[in-house]
Design a protein around this motif. Sequence first.
Motif, PDB file in Angstrom:
ATOM      1  N   VAL A 810      12.022  15.878 -24.720  1.00 59.15           N
ATOM      2  CA  VAL A 810      11.661  15.214 -23.468  1.00 59.15           C
ATOM      3  C   VAL A 810      12.542  13.991 -23.271  1.00 59.15           C
ATOM      4  N   GLY A 811      13.051  13.821 -22.039  1.00 58.98           N
ATOM      5  CA  GLY A 811      13.866  12.657 -21.713  1.00 58.98           C
ATOM      6  C   GLY A 811      13.430  12.030 -20.402  1.00 58.98           C
ATOM      7  N   LEU A 812      13.940  10.837 -20.143  1.00 58.93           N
ATOM      8  CA  LEU A 812      13.526  10.073 -18.961  1.00 58.93           C
ATOM      9  C   LEU A 812      14.551  10.086 -17.838  1.00 58.93           C
ATOM     10  N   GLU A 813      15.821  10.012 -18.156  1.00 62.77           N
ATOM     11  CA  GLU A 813      16.851   9.852 -17.133  1.00 62.77           C
ATOM     12  C   GLU A 813      17.304  11.228 -16.623  1.00 62.77           C
ATOM     13  N   PRO A 814      17.037  11.551 -15.349  1.00 60.32           N
ATOM     14  CA  PRO A 814      17.359  12.887 -14.835  1.00 60.32           C
ATOM     15  C   PRO A 814      18.830  13.269 -14.986  1.00 60.32           C
ATOM     16  N   SER A 815      19.740  12.356 -14.695  1.00 65.37           N
ATOM     17  CA  SER A 815      21.149  12.710 -14.747  1.00 65.37           C
ATOM     18  C   SER A 815      21.592  13.059 -16.160  1.00 65.37           C
ATOM     19  N   CYS A 816      20.946  12.472 -17.163  1.00 64.72           N
ATOM     20  CA  CYS A 816      21.297  12.770 -18.554  1.00 64.72           C
ATOM     21  C   CYS A 816      20.625  14.052 -19.041  1.00 64.72           C
ATOM     22  N   GLU A 845       7.969  16.464 -16.081  1.00 63.25           N
ATOM     23  CA  GLU A 845       7.936  17.920 -16.086  1.00 63.25           C
ATOM     24  C   GLU A 845       7.141  18.429 -17.286  1.00 63.25           C
ATOM     25  N   PHE A 846       7.370  17.815 -18.431  1.00 60.16           N
ATOM     26  CA  PHE A 846       6.654  18.209 -19.641  1.00 60.16           C
ATOM     27  C   PHE A 846       5.155  17.973 -19.491  1.00 60.16           C
ATOM     28  N   LEU A 847       4.787  16.792 -18.989  1.00 59.83           N
ATOM     29  CA  LEU A 847       3.361  16.494 -18.822  1.00 59.83           C
ATOM     30  C   LEU A 847       2.724  17.413 -17.782  1.00 59.83           C
ATOM     31  N   ALA A 848       3.455  17.710 -16.714  1.00 55.78           N
ATOM     32  CA  ALA A 848       2.918  18.609 -15.687  1.00 55.78           C
ATOM     33  C   ALA A 848       2.681  19.998 -16.249  1.00 55.78           C
ATOM     34  N   PHE A 879      16.904  19.987  -8.839  1.00 54.13           N
ATOM     35  CA  PHE A 879      16.265  20.924  -9.768  1.00 54.13           C
ATOM     36  C   PHE A 879      14.767  21.078  -9.486  1.00 54.13           C
ATOM     37  N   ALA A 880      14.355  20.707  -8.275  1.00 52.73           N
ATOM     38  CA  ALA A 880      12.976  20.921  -7.808  1.00 52.73           C
ATOM     39  C   ALA A 880      11.945  20.305  -8.742  1.00 52.73           C
ATOM     40  N   GLN A 881      12.182  19.059  -9.138  1.00 49.58           N
ATOM     41  CA  GLN A 881      11.293  18.391 -10.079  1.00 49.58           C
ATOM     42  C   GLN A 881      10.373  17.355  -9.430  1.00 49.58           C
ATOM     43  N   MET A 882      10.520  17.118  -8.153  1.00 56.53           N
ATOM     44  CA  MET A 882       9.703  16.070  -7.542  1.00 56.53           C
ATOM     45  C   MET A 882       8.226  16.452  -7.472  1.00 56.53           C
ATOM     46  N   GLY A 883       7.939  17.725  -7.397  1.00 55.96           N
ATOM     47  CA  GLY A 883       6.539  18.147  -7.407  1.00 55.96           C
ATOM     48  C   GLY A 883       5.840  17.737  -8.680  1.00 55.96           C
ATOM     49  N   ALA A 884       6.556  17.821  -9.812  1.00 58.91           N
ATOM     50  CA  ALA A 884       5.969  17.439 -11.101  1.00 58.91           C
ATOM     51  C   ALA A 884       5.669  15.941 -11.136  1.00 58.91           C
TER      52      ALA A 884
END
Length: 984
Positions: A810-816, A845-848, A879-884
């Motif tokens: 699991v990471g925090l920075e989307p670009s990385c 994403e992981f928590l969702a 990458f369609a992650q805003m829903g999470a």
Amino acid sequence: MARVIGDASNSRLARRLQGAVQGEVMFDAFSRGRYSTDASIYQMTPAGVVVPKGGDDLSATLSLAADEGIPVLPRGGGTSQCGQTVNEAVVLDFTRHMNRILEIDVENRRAIVEPGCVLDVLNKALKPHGLWYPVDVSTASRATIGGMTANNSCGARSRRFGTSRDNVIAIDALMADGTRAHFGPATNAPGGPDEALVNDLLAIAHREAPEIDARFPKVDRRVGGYNLDALVPGAPQNLAHLLVGSEGTLAISERITLKLSPLLGQKLVGICHFPTFRDAMEAPQHIVGLDPVGIELIDHNMIGLARDNAVFRPILEEFVKGEPAALLLVEFAEDDMSENRRRLDALHGLMADLGYGWSGARKVGGVVEAVDPGLQNRIAEVRKQGLNIMMSMKSDGKPVSFVEDCCVRLEHLADYTERLTAIFHKHGTDGTWYAHASVGTLHVRPVLNLKNDLGVKALRNIAEEAFALVRDYEGSHSGEHGDGIVRSEFHEPMFGSRLVRAFENVKDRFDPDGRLNPGKIVRPPRIDDRSLFRYPADYKVKERKTVFDWPGYTGAASGLQGAVEMCNNNGACRKLEGGAMCPSYRVTREEVHSVRGRANTLRLALSGQLGEDAFASDAMEDTMKLCVSCKACRRECPMSVDMAKLKIETQAARAERRGLSLRDRLVAHMPSYAPFAARLAPFTNLRNYLPWLANIMERCTGLAAERPLPAWRRDFFRERGTWRDLMDADVILFADSFNRWFEPDHLRAAEKVLRAAGLKVAHAQAPDHGRPLCCGRTYLATGLAEKARAEIARTADALRPALEKGVPVVGLEPSCLLTFRDEAPRLLSDAWSEDLGKRLMLFEEFLATLAEDGRLDLPLGALPQKRALLHGHCHQKAFAQMGAVQRILGLVPELEVEMVESSCCGMAGSFGYQAETLHASRAMAEANLLPAVRAADEDTLIVADGTSCRHQITDGAGRHAVHVAQVLADALVSGSEPKRRDAA
């Protein structure tokens, strides 16, 4: 004085224009190349480009071009599919400056606009008044009123509202000699064209009235030739209607007066399913009896391609039942909703009467209802993107536009489409079908490879046979997309020699020297003149070393050629609102800064049309300079042109050829020197507090003195434990370089939340306890491809054993983090799979995922703040992650979350810190993001998961933004004991 792009010294006309116009003058090879194509199969290099600021610039350009003997071509969005907007001429681009709405007359339902005004922009301004301009073309986000008028565009609801011709009242235009004239309903109105011209035009129409009556097709749509029928005795005789559809060959519009209509009310849509394509083609002649606003076709090819598209697949699942061969989207939009309901019920009955039912009927089929407006809009978007969905094939063979919008009467539609399909099969291909079944205009594109002689020969044969078939049914060979190069050649068999001579008479009376867009409508070249093709007979791309593998794409350079050539010039990247693409175009409105402009430049460079060293040249660097690598095009471009990766290819070529600047070296190697810079934070941060030092650094490095740099932290994030702990953990926390060295509190917050969820957390680290793991993003951003490959491989090797065991990272920075999904599989090939990449997950994403599985138990309480304003990082959106993110923030009790509808924040790594791009960076932020942040009250949380986004918000709005991990950490109930949970 004009702003000159490139070197104007090699053209006398350019030098003269430089002192005569106020807008931009572009005569360099790169700019001319970008304007050499439209959405057709053709390419014609213009003499130059002028971006006029007003009518005086138009007049000056016409006068000087005539003096130099060079033609002039007006151009709107450049999305013409028949070659109308390419020519060896001076191109006039209206979209940057001449795009204003000059007047809205609500009482009389009229508007006056400049030709570069975009349809969606106009309709947004009209909506508060309950009005719209109803020529609703699928390219509304970038189609200009000038282009639509010149093409006589139609739209999906032309059965109710007519074509552009039916909705244009008057045109103020410039004649070929630069003089102004008003074209409108009264032929002798003050300010109108010369009386002799008017009399001659009326005489031509009067003389040819019997021929016009006999030869003009009597169908719902005819968009071909000149509209001489507007001037025959008994017609309303509006001279503006002669200019509509004239493709810039008679005069150039300066102001256009439009007829407006009341907005459509609530709608109901019935999606009719059919087991065969012929069944679908038989039905419209019956359905039109219910008087729908429109009937739109989607065939099985489009359904299949849409199902392969990540964006459209979930939408299709909402309204497609089973495996139909074709769908008809039937829309009812009367003012009375009960009337819409009655007609939709009648549609069910009609389909039953025709023998369709979901079970036990003679034919399997029926109606799926779309009542919800949101679903209706999603369906409409799929239909609007029909052409681009079909063009998403990655092979050299593409659906080609040349017979695609012929129009026949509805009673002939089934036989016509069946016979046309037989013509395709005869020549070894097939077609894809969609569009306007209500008016007998179906967009069909046979799949051809125009890079070889066989494909070009098939193009010729199919065109001749298809247009002959249309004449058999007394139809029109152009029902929407105009003439251009594609259809002008066939006017003689369609209209007859006498009318073609009349068209020539009209052209010669307006433009005796043939200076306005020559070769269109009259005296055209052949449709199959390969010297005019985008891919002429000598077209070739050389092999070259590439950064990435480009699997699935054809052509040279490991498929790089095919990836670049995916751009079909549809211009979706030129939209000004909605989604995230393309932020640089939105702030400049310059073609060079659109995805299309960059893709065309790359194609021309790869094929040697811009010189030997073009791919790594200064001009290419300028082309890519404002690309912020947001990856919005990866998701939102209908062709999935991935400009972020393509930019890396150019940067790598340039770095290899010319080396790196000091600034690029500072950016690239940041993860390597960061441990030293962080430990010396009081000194390395001095630049932010001493203006004189910031000024020196700007002169030395190009980093803008007025922009604070991220502040190093001495209490940076340090890993605990050992590499072996990774194998026994429930989850591995990956610390990116940006949060590690500049904002370590977010990593600590994330770990706190994960532990509160009962998870055993390990820290990602190298087996040898060496320097921290890294995604290689800074190396990629500066073109150091091999350094990036090595860095990503080092991290991949360290994480692979745990990932293969099933332990998520699991990471925090989307670009990385998302580098491991996007670039890593293309850099490491067989050494790193897309499946492994998906096991690295963003924190939210992981928590969702845990929450969806019922395995997330977080002790969360209410925060003092009751509202959160959420800005999405570009890569999260791509990458369609805003829903999470929204779902996880929704777990915080009493917290209301509002999403900022924004494109890129504009910081984009080092982009926002560079002196030469600082202004563009701030302009991107000011478009939506910063005004929304400033409008939020002080008690509103500002949430942004991207490091760059948070810095832009702080610098531009003076507000502190936090990662979602910090929000959750702050919401944890104090004193609660974490429960050990199984994360497997």
